[in-house]
Design a protein around this motif. Structure first.
Motif, PDB file in Angstrom:
ATOM      1  N   LEU A  32       0.853  -1.187   0.000  1.00  0.00           N
ATOM      2  CA  LEU A  32       0.000   0.000   0.000  1.00  0.00           C
ATOM      3  C   LEU A  32       0.889   1.237   0.000  1.00  0.00           C
ATOM      4  CD1 LEU A  32      -2.923  -0.954   2.427  1.00  0.00           C
ATOM      5  CD2 LEU A  32      -2.691  -1.343  -0.041  1.00  0.00           C
ATOM      6  N   PHE A  33       1.526   1.465  -1.138  1.00  0.00           N
ATOM      7  CA  PHE A  33       2.500   2.554  -1.246  1.00  0.00           C
ATOM      8  C   PHE A  33       1.813   3.899  -1.471  1.00  0.00           C
ATOM      9  CE2 PHE A  33       4.777  -1.205  -3.179  1.00  0.00           C
ATOM     10  CZ  PHE A  33       5.461  -1.523  -2.026  1.00  0.00           C
ATOM     11  N   GLY A  34       2.417   4.941  -0.929  1.00  0.00           N
ATOM     12  CA  GLY A  34       1.890   6.287  -1.108  1.00  0.00           C
ATOM     13  C   GLY A  34       1.127   6.804   0.090  1.00  0.00           C
ATOM     14  N   ARG A  35       0.870   5.957   1.067  1.00  0.00           N
ATOM     15  CA  ARG A  35       0.105   6.392   2.237  1.00  0.00           C
ATOM     16  C   ARG A  35       0.845   7.475   3.022  1.00  0.00           C
ATOM     17  NH1 ARG A  35      -1.197   0.986   5.431  1.00  0.00           N
ATOM     18  NH2 ARG A  35       1.048   0.727   5.061  1.00  0.00           N
ATOM     19  N   ASP A  36       2.131   7.285   3.232  1.00  0.00           N
ATOM     20  CA  ASP A  36       2.879   8.263   4.023  1.00  0.00           C
ATOM     21  C   ASP A  36       3.098   9.560   3.251  1.00  0.00           C
ATOM     22  OD1 ASP A  36       2.942   6.581   6.192  1.00  0.00           O
ATOM     23  OD2 ASP A  36       4.873   5.704   5.669  1.00  0.00           O
ATOM     24  N   ARG A  37       3.203   9.466   1.933  1.00  0.00           N
ATOM     25  CA  ARG A  37       3.270  10.692   1.139  1.00  0.00           C
ATOM     26  C   ARG A  37       1.980  11.497   1.305  1.00  0.00           C
ATOM     27  NH1 ARG A  37       4.649  11.847  -5.276  1.00  0.00           N
ATOM     28  NH2 ARG A  37       3.482  13.799  -5.402  1.00  0.00           N
ATOM     29  N   LEU A  38       0.856  10.819   1.253  1.00  0.00           N
ATOM     30  CA  LEU A  38      -0.423  11.503   1.436  1.00  0.00           C
ATOM     31  C   LEU A  38      -0.463  12.191   2.795  1.00  0.00           C
ATOM     32  CD1 LEU A  38      -3.989  10.172   0.712  1.00  0.00           C
ATOM     33  CD2 LEU A  38      -3.434  11.099   2.945  1.00  0.00           C
ATOM     34  N   ILE A  39      -0.070  11.485   3.840  1.00  0.00           N
ATOM     35  CA  ILE A  39      -0.103  12.072   5.185  1.00  0.00           C
ATOM     36  C   ILE A  39       0.790  13.301   5.257  1.00  0.00           C
ATOM     37  CG2 ILE A  39       0.523  11.661   7.595  1.00  0.00           C
ATOM     38  CD1 ILE A  39      -0.404   8.707   7.105  1.00  0.00           C
ATOM     39  N   ALA A  40       1.960  13.226   4.634  1.00  0.00           N
ATOM     40  CA  ALA A  40       2.874  14.368   4.638  1.00  0.00           C
ATOM     41  C   ALA A  40       2.283  15.557   3.903  1.00  0.00           C
ATOM     42  CB  ALA A  40       4.214  13.962   4.010  1.00  0.00           C
ATOM     43  N   GLU A  41       1.558  15.285   2.807  1.00  0.00           N
ATOM     44  CA  GLU A  41       1.030  16.382   1.996  1.00  0.00           C
ATOM     45  C   GLU A  41      -0.312  16.913   2.498  1.00  0.00           C
ATOM     46  OE1 GLU A  41       1.341  16.037  -2.206  1.00  0.00           O
ATOM     47  OE2 GLU A  41       3.340  15.154  -2.132  1.00  0.00           O
ATOM     48  N   LEU A  42      -0.883  16.276   3.509  1.00  0.00           N
ATOM     49  CA  LEU A  42      -2.077  16.857   4.119  1.00  0.00           C
ATOM     50  C   LEU A  42      -1.764  18.244   4.664  1.00  0.00           C
ATOM     51  CD1 LEU A  42      -3.569  13.880   6.206  1.00  0.00           C
ATOM     52  CD2 LEU A  42      -4.569  14.918   4.163  1.00  0.00           C
ATOM     53  N   ALA A  43      -0.664  18.342   5.381  1.00  0.00           N
ATOM     54  CA  ALA A  43      -0.163  19.615   5.921  1.00  0.00           C
ATOM     55  C   ALA A  43      -1.267  20.500   6.485  1.00  0.00           C
ATOM     56  CB  ALA A  43       0.615  20.367   4.829  1.00  0.00           C
ATOM     57  N   PRO A  44      -2.079  20.001   7.404  1.00  0.00           N
ATOM     58  CA  PRO A  44      -3.134  20.841   7.975  1.00  0.00           C
ATOM     59  C   PRO A  44      -2.559  21.880   8.932  1.00  0.00           C
ATOM     60  CG  PRO A  44      -3.035  18.750   9.131  1.00  0.00           C
ATOM     61  CD  PRO A  44      -2.053  18.658   7.995  1.00  0.00           C
ATOM     62  N   ALA A  45      -3.211  23.017   9.003  1.00  0.00           N
ATOM     63  CA  ALA A  45      -2.800  24.043   9.965  1.00  0.00           C
ATOM     64  C   ALA A  45      -3.146  23.571  11.373  1.00  0.00           C
ATOM     65  CB  ALA A  45      -3.516  25.354   9.652  1.00  0.00           C
ATOM     66  N   ASP A  46      -2.441  24.104  12.354  1.00  0.00           N
ATOM     67  CA  ASP A  46      -2.768  23.775  13.740  1.00  0.00           C
ATOM     68  C   ASP A  46      -4.239  24.099  14.005  1.00  0.00           C
ATOM     69  OD1 ASP A  46      -0.153  23.081  14.060  1.00  0.00           O
ATOM     70  OD2 ASP A  46       0.400  24.816  15.288  1.00  0.00           O
ATOM     71  N   GLY A  47      -4.897  23.221  14.724  1.00  0.00           N
ATOM     72  CA  GLY A  47      -6.298  23.429  15.040  1.00  0.00           C
ATOM     73  C   GLY A  47      -7.256  22.866  14.010  1.00  0.00           C
ATOM     74  N   SER A  48      -6.718  22.274  12.936  1.00  0.00           N
ATOM     75  CA  SER A  48      -7.575  21.719  11.883  1.00  0.00           C
ATOM     76  C   SER A  48      -8.271  20.444  12.356  1.00  0.00           C
ATOM     77  CB  SER A  48      -6.741  21.396  10.637  1.00  0.00           C
ATOM     78  OG  SER A  48      -6.263  22.571  10.020  1.00  0.00           O
ATOM     79  N   HIS A  49      -9.377  20.148  11.676  1.00  0.00           N
ATOM     80  CA  HIS A  49     -10.120  18.922  11.915  1.00  0.00           C
ATOM     81  C   HIS A  49      -9.933  18.021  10.698  1.00  0.00           C
ATOM     82  CE1 HIS A  49     -12.201  20.401  15.537  1.00  0.00           C
ATOM     83  NE2 HIS A  49     -12.048  21.577  14.957  1.00  0.00           N
ATOM     84  N   VAL A  50      -9.433  16.799  10.933  1.00  0.00           N
ATOM     85  CA  VAL A  50      -9.023  15.898   9.854  1.00  0.00           C
ATOM     86  C   VAL A  50      -9.788  14.585   9.973  1.00  0.00           C
ATOM     87  CG1 VAL A  50      -7.076  14.725   8.755  1.00  0.00           C
ATOM     88  CG2 VAL A  50      -6.715  16.941   9.905  1.00  0.00           C
ATOM     89  N   LEU A  51     -10.428  14.181   8.885  1.00  0.00           N
ATOM     90  CA  LEU A  51     -11.223  12.954   8.851  1.00  0.00           C
ATOM     91  C   LEU A  51     -10.637  11.951   7.872  1.00  0.00           C
ATOM     92  CD1 LEU A  51     -13.881  11.258   9.307  1.00  0.00           C
ATOM     93  CD2 LEU A  51     -14.867  12.606   7.417  1.00  0.00           C
ATOM     94  N   GLU A  52     -10.496  10.695   8.315  1.00  0.00           N
ATOM     95  CA  GLU A  52     -10.167   9.618   7.382  1.00  0.00           C
ATOM     96  C   GLU A  52     -11.410   8.772   7.148  1.00  0.00           C
ATOM     97  OE1 GLU A  52      -7.097   6.003   6.284  1.00  0.00           O
ATOM     98  OE2 GLU A  52      -7.153   6.679   8.377  1.00  0.00           O
ATOM     99  N   ILE A  53     -11.768   8.605   5.881  1.00  0.00           N
ATOM    100  CA  ILE A  53     -12.869   7.727   5.476  1.00  0.00           C
ATOM    101  C   ILE A  53     -12.281   6.362   5.138  1.00  0.00           C
ATOM    102  CG2 ILE A  53     -14.623   7.346   3.693  1.00  0.00           C
ATOM    103  CD1 ILE A  53     -14.889  10.391   3.492  1.00  0.00           C
ATOM    104  N   ALA A  54     -12.941   5.295   5.592  1.00  0.00           N
ATOM    105  CA  ALA A  54     -12.434   3.922   5.442  1.00  0.00           C
ATOM    106  C   ALA A  54     -11.106   3.802   6.176  1.00  0.00           C
ATOM    107  CB  ALA A  54     -12.313   3.520   3.976  1.00  0.00           C
TER     108      ALA A  54
END
Length: 215
Positions: A32-54
């Motif tokens: 399952l390659f690319g998962r950590d790249r995705l997490i790195a590129e989320l780059a949410p600002a402090d205080g953000s609300h982040v949802l993972e579906i599935a």
């Protein structure tokens, strides 16, 4: 309560991963390659609300929560079996809910209608009505929010035998790569005057798309 039309899929996922969930994280790290790249590129600002579906076993949420400790994290999955692993892994660190990606209500589940980041990692290939799931995700994006999706692609840069073997293997787990992911994201972005970014990763092994909602 889950929608009745999702009961069959929920049972299928529970039956598939009732035992697989125990070794899921160990085995899936090898393909399952690319998962950590995705997490790195989320780059949410402090205080953000982040949802993972599935969200499955919660592996990605655990990595993301440690990387972005000043954000709030949420996860949903249709499989009660996978959520057993996720809850054991995450404890009170992340809010989790059993729900259908195509029909979930963020306000009812988490008391939030809008999320600053939503991501789906190797999930659309397992959701029968995957385009409905994308539409639901976009509906839950806050102004300026982003939807990030990574999943299997067409294996175009690999020998044909590799693609055939991988396809047979994935089908054993009811995984069906979505070759029109880019088109689907572009269509949804146009409906909200948003934008998209798309990449083929690892010679076409995986595809990674981002949809951005305007402020």
């Amino acid at each position: 309560m889950l929608e009745r039309r999702s009961d069959t899929h929920a049972k299928l996922m529970d039956d598939t991963y009732r035992h697989q969930r125990v070794i899921y994280d160990l085995t899936r790290k090898y393909y399952l390659f690319g998962r950590d790249r995705l997490i790195a590129e989320l780059a949410p600002a402090d205080g953000s609300h982040v949802l993972e579906i599935a969200c499955g076993t919660g592996r990605n949420l655990q990595v993301a929560a440690r990387r972005y400790p000043d954000c709030s994290f949420y996860g949903l999955d249709i499989s009660s079996q996978m959520l057993l692993s996720a809850r054991a892994k995450l404890g009170q660190e992340v809010r989790l809910a059993e729900a259908d990606a195509c029909t979930f209500d963020g306000a009812a589940l988490f008391q939030r209608q809008g999320f600053d980041r939503i991501f789906i990692s190797y999930g659309v290939s397992m959701i029968p009505d995957w385009e409905a799931a994308l539409r639901r995700a976009v509906a839950h994006l806050a102004p300026g929010g982003e939807l990030h999706v990574v999943d299997f692609s067409d294996q175009n840069g690999w020998p044909s035998w590799f693609g055939v073997m991988l396809g047979h293997w994935l089908a054993r787990f009811h995984v069906h790569p979505r070759m029109y992911l880019q088109r689907a994201l572009q269509k949804l972005a146009a409906e909200i005057s948003g934008s998209t970014e798309f990449h083929q990763l690892y010679r076409g092994y995986a595809q990674y798309g981002v949809l951005r909602r305007p402020d």
